[in-house]
Scaffold this motif. Structure first.
Motif, PDB file in Angstrom:
ATOM      1  N   LYS A   1     -19.305  -0.606 -11.461  1.00 33.82           N
ATOM      2  CA  LYS A   1     -20.235  -1.518 -10.937  1.00 33.82           C
ATOM      3  C   LYS A   1     -19.071  -2.770 -10.811  1.00 33.82           C
ATOM      4  CE  LYS A   1     -23.273  -5.154 -12.805  1.00 33.82           C
ATOM      5  NZ  LYS A   1     -23.910  -5.580 -13.916  1.00 33.82           N
ATOM      6  N   LYS A   2     -18.262  -3.164 -11.559  1.00 36.41           N
ATOM      7  CA  LYS A   2     -17.591  -4.449 -11.500  1.00 36.41           C
ATOM      8  C   LYS A   2     -16.731  -4.402 -10.174  1.00 36.41           C
ATOM      9  CE  LYS A   2     -16.951  -5.742 -16.342  1.00 36.41           C
ATOM     10  NZ  LYS A   2     -16.217  -5.568 -17.618  1.00 36.41           N
ATOM     11  N   LEU A   3     -16.001  -3.304  -9.871  1.00 36.03           N
ATOM     12  CA  LEU A   3     -15.389  -3.134  -8.600  1.00 36.03           C
ATOM     13  C   LEU A   3     -16.268  -3.324  -7.508  1.00 36.03           C
ATOM     14  CD1 LEU A   3     -13.144  -0.141  -9.459  1.00 36.03           C
ATOM     15  CD2 LEU A   3     -12.414  -2.159  -9.362  1.00 36.03           C
ATOM     16  N   TYR A   4     -17.586  -2.702  -7.461  1.00 36.62           N
ATOM     17  CA  TYR A   4     -18.442  -2.701  -6.233  1.00 36.62           C
ATOM     18  C   TYR A   4     -18.689  -4.372  -6.087  1.00 36.62           C
ATOM     19  CZ  TYR A   4     -19.169   1.988  -4.907  1.00 36.62           C
ATOM     20  OH  TYR A   4     -19.053   3.337  -4.275  1.00 36.62           O
ATOM     21  N   VAL A   5     -18.974  -4.898  -7.382  1.00 36.10           N
ATOM     22  CA  VAL A   5     -19.344  -6.522  -7.112  1.00 36.10           C
ATOM     23  C   VAL A   5     -18.397  -7.378  -6.693  1.00 36.10           C
ATOM     24  CG1 VAL A   5     -19.973  -8.549  -8.838  1.00 36.10           C
ATOM     25  CG2 VAL A   5     -21.013  -6.261  -9.282  1.00 36.10           C
TER      26      VAL A   5
ATOM     27  N   LEU B   1       0.839  -1.414  -0.004  1.00 38.79           N
ATOM     28  CA  LEU B   1       0.043  -0.100   0.020  1.00 38.79           C
ATOM     29  C   LEU B   1       0.883   1.181  -0.016  1.00 38.79           C
ATOM     30  CD1 LEU B   1      -2.788  -1.047   2.573  1.00 38.79           C
ATOM     31  CD2 LEU B   1      -2.944  -0.855   0.038  1.00 38.79           C
ATOM     32  N   GLU B   2       2.085   1.246   0.841  1.00 36.34           N
ATOM     33  CA  GLU B   2       2.806   2.304   0.629  1.00 36.34           C
ATOM     34  C   GLU B   2       3.369   2.566  -0.737  1.00 36.34           C
ATOM     35  OE1 GLU B   2       6.192   1.704   3.464  1.00 36.34           O
ATOM     36  OE2 GLU B   2       4.875   1.511   5.309  1.00 36.34           O
ATOM     37  N   LYS B   3       3.516   1.578  -1.629  1.00 32.49           N
ATOM     38  CA  LYS B   3       3.871   1.668  -2.931  1.00 32.49           C
ATOM     39  C   LYS B   3       3.036   1.965  -3.817  1.00 32.49           C
ATOM     40  CE  LYS B   3       8.506  -0.597  -2.484  1.00 32.49           C
ATOM     41  NZ  LYS B   3       9.251  -1.731  -3.102  1.00 32.49           N
TER      42      LYS B   3
ATOM     43  N   LYS C   1     -12.786   0.458  -1.387  1.00 31.44           N
ATOM     44  CA  LYS C   1     -12.369   1.821  -1.070  1.00 31.44           C
ATOM     45  C   LYS C   1     -11.958   2.128  -2.388  1.00 31.44           C
ATOM     46  CE  LYS C   1      -8.231   4.000   0.890  1.00 31.44           C
ATOM     47  NZ  LYS C   1      -6.806   3.613   1.312  1.00 31.44           N
ATOM     48  N   ILE C   2     -11.279   1.218  -3.220  1.00 30.91           N
ATOM     49  CA  ILE C   2     -11.119   1.674  -4.712  1.00 30.91           C
ATOM     50  C   ILE C   2     -12.447   2.188  -5.414  1.00 30.91           C
ATOM     51  CG2 ILE C   2     -10.115   0.471  -7.053  1.00 30.91           C
ATOM     52  CD1 ILE C   2      -8.273  -1.133  -5.317  1.00 30.91           C
TER      53      ILE C   2
ATOM     54  N   LEU D   1      -4.053  -2.967  -5.653  1.00 27.02           N
ATOM     55  CA  LEU D   1      -4.799  -4.425  -6.488  1.00 27.02           C
ATOM     56  C   LEU D   1      -3.684  -5.550  -5.921  1.00 27.02           C
ATOM     57  CD1 LEU D   1      -5.911  -2.930  -9.942  1.00 27.02           C
ATOM     58  CD2 LEU D   1      -7.224  -3.796  -7.819  1.00 27.02           C
ATOM     59  N   ASP D   2      -2.620  -5.107  -5.794  1.00 28.63           N
ATOM     60  CA  ASP D   2      -1.548  -6.422  -5.606  1.00 28.63           C
ATOM     61  C   ASP D   2      -1.895  -6.839  -4.162  1.00 28.63           C
ATOM     62  OD1 ASP D   2      -0.645  -5.772  -7.736  1.00 28.63           O
ATOM     63  OD2 ASP D   2       1.415  -5.332  -7.197  1.00 28.63           O
ATOM     64  N   ALA D   3      -2.078  -5.733  -3.304  1.00 33.40           N
ATOM     65  CA  ALA D   3      -2.511  -6.004  -1.795  1.00 33.40           C
ATOM     66  C   ALA D   3      -3.801  -7.065  -1.670  1.00 33.40           C
ATOM     67  CB  ALA D   3      -2.783  -4.726  -0.975  1.00 33.40           C
ATOM     68  N   ILE D   4      -4.610  -6.609  -2.698  1.00 32.41           N
ATOM     69  CA  ILE D   4      -6.130  -7.173  -2.532  1.00 32.41           C
ATOM     70  C   ILE D   4      -5.850  -8.605  -2.996  1.00 32.41           C
ATOM     71  CG2 ILE D   4      -8.258  -7.486  -3.729  1.00 32.41           C
ATOM     72  CD1 ILE D   4      -7.975  -4.298  -3.906  1.00 32.41           C
TER      73      ILE D   4
END
Length: 1180
Positions: free
Chosen positions: A968-972, A925-927, A952-953, A931-934
């Protein structure tokens, strides 16, 4: 320094000499005299054998050439060392340039003005230009190849001297009236020199000499005076540069004829004559001064009149032209040097550095350590220590506890024998004289002396030294004025105010032993103090002024060398009756020697000393001399009947590469005689001689000789007499051996004749002893050879040991490849791993790790080696092999192999995985790699954290107004992750409850689970709401574009519930558009009302909406009365109806399709058209 005449050369025909010049590089001496005499001489260059003797070597003439060409008296000779040219001129003004060809000198160029006589010629520092001055004021500057660069006529002046500055930018012209004018190198007048030495002087005077040292060998101090100007009346000034308004002033009180600096600018020689008080004739003398005006020595020279002098290139000889003779004097410089524990410490200057270069040369191992010291005053040594006395660096702030008097001006630095500073002491008195003993350092100025008990580092660690050496409260530093009479009881505080008070009788020399301190004063008094208490014990009166004092090993006698090199002795403890009949303590001994410049007492015999007299070394026993040895070395050490001497003259010719040949050991006569006796007469008789002249060294000699002959009884007695316990044990061991051959072999080994001893062992068929001897010596190569020649049971272990030792030998020298071969044979896996690592042979290292059994203690080390080079897989397998999964996981984390880390943690049921993931995620997250963190959290089944990040994204993307489908895709995705989290929790709960049959337990668990889930539920609802909002937003637009305006309006109406997710302006704009298309102008009107009342709009936007509303509603009245059945159902219903995610219509039927993942509904008839849920896209 000390100086004495050593050679005299007569000029044939008694022709008087006028000038002399010694070529500094090639060693040629040019001398010019009356009747056109011009000779070039050269003293023999030293052979290697002669070098060892130094100045003591005979110096005959190797070149003696008369140069023909001048008719008048030759007045000026000057060398150009760089180009090997000699320039001479005579009283007729004829100038000849001579060149060297095949070892002889020939005319190269001639010049004659015929108008005036040449008074002075000078080559500049690089030998490119010569400046010639004539008596009539003409100046010519020419190049080395004979071309004239410029000429000038200084009208109305009589010139007599010229000198170049070191950078060749300035010329000094000396006038006949004594003035000195400063010109630039083009002949333009700058200014007259200020002559401070001529203040308050009347009468006629002329310049005797101007010499500007060019810094070719460096300077003895930064900003050192280097330009000397001297007048015939003896007045002299030494300046830092031509504009120095504060020069060093000297009044030599003699008639001066010539001056010259030595090769390194440390000594100025002033030659001339002095009116003798008793006789009418003058006495020729040469005075020697430092650049700061301190007088060093006076040399008296025979003859009527001295006319010139010149230094040799090394500064160890000086040539003097007197009448028709050339006298040579040898110079013994006061080198800054010392000797401590096999180390010669010496200092020299370099042209490229302002500091002194101090070299600590370990003569035993031939290693040298270099240290650069600013403003070095002296070097003093004792035992294992060395004290460097220096001026304090003004720019460097001193620590508060280092000095109580602000701005101490001098430092005494205690060093060990490799030059490591152990302890500095800041003092306020100039350490003109420094001496040290086993425990004390004593430094004296002319008025006071300072005593510092420095302790002995062997008994203290460096930490302790720092602790005790920095506290002055213990009274380990004291200072005394020379006129005080301390009783020894006072604790002697540091009172510098008393120390700087003057005295009528200054200190001139000091020396000390463990028990006493002797301080010599200029009047001839010697004051004796006790140590360590420092109480005055006695005052002795001498009839000379001491220059150097030296105490013997039991402090019973002191040797005194005075300024003129006379050595006398004083017995400190004898009680004698003086001329008045009074009993006095102390007596002058009868022995007196002249021309002595160095002496040293033996460390182990109070009656034995060595002294240097001119070029000879004498050894005295009980004041009787032995026959002298020709040498010019400085005495380092005298013990065990051996004198160690160092040829500093030779070392300082090439100080960066000292040669072991320049350390010479001399045996004294009793040692030589004893050795000769033993060889020629035999042990019995020698034993008697040594009994009469006992000394441990002689007994040791006898013991060794007796051992050679296997006379064990004599050997044992001799070892007892020299207190050699190891020797006694060795003799005892020999006595227990039966075989004679064995004894001889042991003796050969004792005397380090190992080859011989080994041969003897092998001849006796005792290979084991030969191997044992080689093992003791650490010669494993030979051990290996010996082992291979025979066979035995014990050899395998020894072979392994030998292979490993040879491997160590190569590894120590970083020859890893060779080491590997031997370690493989020696089965030394530990060192093998190290070698593979150093060779970067990771395949070899991996093979080694694979070959090791499980839980081998070497596996973790190998694993860490792999970690250090980033080889994760190999490191993990090594860690797992030695049953350290935690380290394996740490390695994966360290090397960012998180998948592997998670897999390992799962396989080994590790609890710390959460904290690991949190660390890595925060790092991502610092960097800004969200998405990598997810993905990381998702893979690790940390769905809740992944969902939070995804939500959050989605939120951020929605605020950015990017593509609605993407949002929408992100919320899903966020919502789906939450669902997975729920599922995970339920599964975990079921696992816990399994085995508990009671329903209550199950119900309780369910309640607890609900409690935990409530927070995640709220979160899931938000995610699904976001997905719904954007789903309907997109659906309404699709329906509108398709032309299904009624469906579009119904869908758009649902959007009013999602103002918190999609901006109201977009919702109502879409609604107004759909209503208008559906001709539902009342809804359209409400939408416009809402739009116009939005606070987020800018005035111009609001105006546009108002104008558009006006345009629509002037044409169409906002009335719409038709109500469908649906509206009634919607208005009358208590609860909200489910909405079809495919059409946007409310579902009124009882049968409908519900998605198993997102729990959203679809009309039954629509469900048949879809394979996937229209909202979450999971399989239908």
């Amino acid at each position: 320094m000390f100086i004495y005449l050593c050679k005299k050369i007569a000029i044939p025909g008694n022709v008087r000499l006028r000038c002399i010049s010694w070529n500094k590089d090639q060693g040629f001496i040019a001398c010019g005299g009356e009747d056109g005499l011009l000779k070039v001489l050269k003293l023999e260059t030293q052979t290697d054998e002669a070098k060892i003797k130094g100045l003591a070597a005979p110096s005959n003439l190797s070149v003696n050439q008369t140069l023909e060409g001048h008719s008048g008296s030759v007045q000026v000779v000057t060398w150009n060392e760089q180009y090997q040219k000699l320039t001479t001129s005579d009283q007729n003004g004829l100038i000849i340039v001579w060149m060297l060809y095949k070892g002889a000198w020939y005319e190269e160029m001639i010049n004659n003005r015929n108008k005036s006589v040449v008074r002075s010629m000078s080559w500049n520092a690089d030998g490119q230009k010569i400046c010639i001055v004539y008596e009539d004021g003409a100046v010519i500057v020419g190049s080395v190849d004979g071309n004239r660069i410029w000429g000038k006529d200084l009208k109305g002046t009589h010139l007599c001297h010229v000198a170049w500055s070191s950078d060749s930018k300035v010329l000094l012209f000396g006038m006949a009236n004594g003035e000195i004018h400063i010109y630039d190198n083009q002949g333009n007048f700058i200014v007259k020199m200020k002559l401070s030495c001529l203040v308050n002087l009347t009468g006629a005077f002329s310049i005797a000499g101007i010499h500007w040292y060019h810094g070719t060998e460096g300077y003895i101090e930064p900003d050192c005076p280097c330009l000397a100007v001297c007048y015939d009346n003896g007045r002299c000034q030494i300046m830092r540069d031509e504009n120095d308004h504060n020069p060093v002033l000297i009044d030599t009180s003699m008639n001066v004829v010539c001056i010259q600096w030595n090769h390194c600018g440390s000594v100025l020689a002033v030659a001339g004559s002095l009116k003798a008080t008793s006789q009418d004739k003058d006495v020729n003398i040469v005075q020697f001064y430092t650049p700061f005006g301190e007088h060093l020595r006076t040399l008296k020279v025979p003859g009527k009149q001295i006319s010139a002098l010149s230094w040799e290139g090394s500064g160890l000889k000086i040539a003097l032209a007197v009448d028709s003779y050339i006298y040579f004097a040898n110079i013994r410089p006061d080198y800054k040097w010392g000797y401590c524990s096999n180390t010669v410490v010496y200092a020299y200057t370099r042209p490229d550095r302002p500091e002194y270069c101090v070299v600590f040369w370990d003569t035993k191992n031939n290693e040298k350590y270099v240290k650069y010291v600013k403003s070095l005053i002296s070097i003093t040594t004792y035992g294992d220590f060395c004290v460097l006395a220096t001026k304090a660096d003004e720019n460097q702030p001193q620590e508060e506890h280092e000095t109580e008097s602000i701005g101490a001006t001098y430092v005494l630095v205690l060093c060990n024998s490799i030059g490591t500073p152990l302890d500095p002491k800041y003092i306020d008195i100039g350490p003109l004289f420094v001496t040290m003993t086993k425990t004390h350092v004593i430094a004296a100025s002319k008025e006071a002396f300072y005593i510092w008990q420095y302790r002995v580092a062997k008994k203290l660690t460096a930490m302790e030294i720092n602790q005790v050496a920095r506290t002055r409260k213990e009274g380990r530093e004291r200072i005394y004025h020379i006129d005080d009479t301390p009783s020894g009881s006072a604790d002697g505080h540091l009172d510098y105010s008393r120390a700087i008070e003057g005295t009528r009788d200054p200190i001139c020399a000091i020396t000390a032993s463990d028990k006493i301190l002797l301080v010599g004063r200029e009047s001839g008094t010697i004051q004796r103090y006790s140590l360590p208490s420092v109480g005055i014990v006695q005052k002795y009166t001498l009839n000379c002024r001491a220059y150097q004092l030296s105490l013997n090993c039991n402090s019973s006698r002191v040797a005194i060398i005075d300024l003129s090199g006379v050595l006398t002795f004083f017995d400190l403890d004898t009680r004698a009756v003086d001329s008045t009949g009074q009993q006095v303590i102390g007596e002058q001994l009868k022995l007196e020697r002249k021309d002595v410049w160095d002496m040293k007492w033996a460390k182990d015999n109070p009656d034995l000393f060595a002294m240097m007299e001119k070029t000879r070394m004498y050894v005295f026993r009980n004041l009787d001399p032995e026959e002298p040895i020709q040498t010019s070395g400085y005495i380092c050490n005298f013990e065990d009947l051996e004198i160690k001497s160092v040829l500093l003259d030779e070392i300082l010719k090439n100080p960066e590469h000292p040669n072991k040949d320049y350390i010479i050991n001399f045996e004294i006569r009793s040692l030589r005689d004893s050795r000769a006796l033993i060889e020629k007469v035999g042990i019995e008789e020698s034993s008697q001689f040594i009994e009469d002249n006992p000394h441990p060294r002689l007994w040791r000699l006898l013991a060794e000789a007796a051992l050679q002959k296997l006379d064990l009884q004599t050997a044992e007695q001799a070892f007892v007499r020299c207190k050699d316990y190891q020797g006694i044990k060795f003799v005892k061991r020999l006595g227990n051996l039966q075989s004679e051959a064995m004894k001889q072999a042991e003796v050969a080994a004792y005397f380090s004749r190992f080859e011989e001893a080994e041969r003897m062992y092998l001849d006796m068929d005792r290979r084991d002893l030969a191997i044992g001897l080689r093992i003791k010596l650490g010669d494993w190569f030979r051990v290996l050879q010996l082992l291979k020649t025979g066979s035995g049971d014990s050899d395998d272990a020894l072979l392994e040991q030998a292979h490993n030792a040879i491997g160590d030998y190569f590894a120590d020298r970083q020859k890893w490849l060779n080491a590997v071969q031997y370690y493989v044979q020696g089965r030394n896996q530990e060192r093998l791993a190290e070698c593979y690592y150093m060779l970067e042979d990771y395949q070899g290292l991996e093979n080694l790790a694979n070959s090791l059994p499980e839980n081998n203690k070497l596996l973790p080390d190998i694993a860490y080696m792999f970690v250090r080079v980033g080889m994760c897989e190999q490191a993990v397998s090594a860690f797992l092999k030695c049953n350290r999964p935690k380290d394996a996981v740490d390695t994966c984390v360290h090397l960012n192999q998180w998948n592997k880390a998670v897999e390992l943690a799962k396989n080994h049921n590790m609890k710390e995985i959460g904290s690991l993931l949190a660390r890595y995620a925060s790092h991502l997250l610092e960097k800004n790699k969200i998405l990598d963190a997810i993905e990381l959290y998702r893979k690790a089944n940390y769905f809740f954290e992944a969902a939070k990040l995804m939500f959050k994204i989605a939120d951020e993307e929605s605020k950015k107004r990017t593509k609605p489908l993407r949002v929408k895709k992100l919320y899903v995705l966020s919502a789906l992750l939450i669902e997975q989290c729920h599922e995970q929790m339920q599964n975990a709960q079921r696992g816990k409850v399994k085995g508990k049959s009671s329903e209550t337990a199950s119900a309780l668990a369910g309640l607890l689970e609900e409690d935990v889930l409530s927070s995640t539920n709220r979160f899931a609802d938000n995610a699904w709401r976001g997905a719904e909002a954007y789903h309907f937003f997109i659906l309404a637009q699709r329906q509108l574009y398709k032309g299904s305006v009624d469906a579009a309006l119904k869908t758009a109406l649902h959007l009013r519930d999602y103002e918190d997710i999609i901006p109201a302006v977009e919702i109502y704009s879409l609604l107004a558009l759909c209503a208008c298309a559906n001709r539902a102008f009342d809804i359209c009107s409400k939408a416009f009302v809402k739009l116009e009342s939005l606070e987020t709009l800018r005035p111009e936007q609001r105006q546009q909406y108002e104008d558009l509303a006006l345009e629509i509603f002037t044409r169409h009245c906002p009335k719409y009365n038709k109500k469908s059945d649906l509206d009634y159902v919607l208005e009358s219903g208590d609860e909200k109806l489910p909405i079809c995610v495919a059409t946007g219509d409310p579902i009124l039927e009882y049968r409908f399709w519900m998605c198993s993942v997102c729990k959203h509904c679809m009309k039954a008839k629509e469900a048949s058209n879809y394979n996937f849920c229209p909202l979450c896209h999971s399989t239908a």
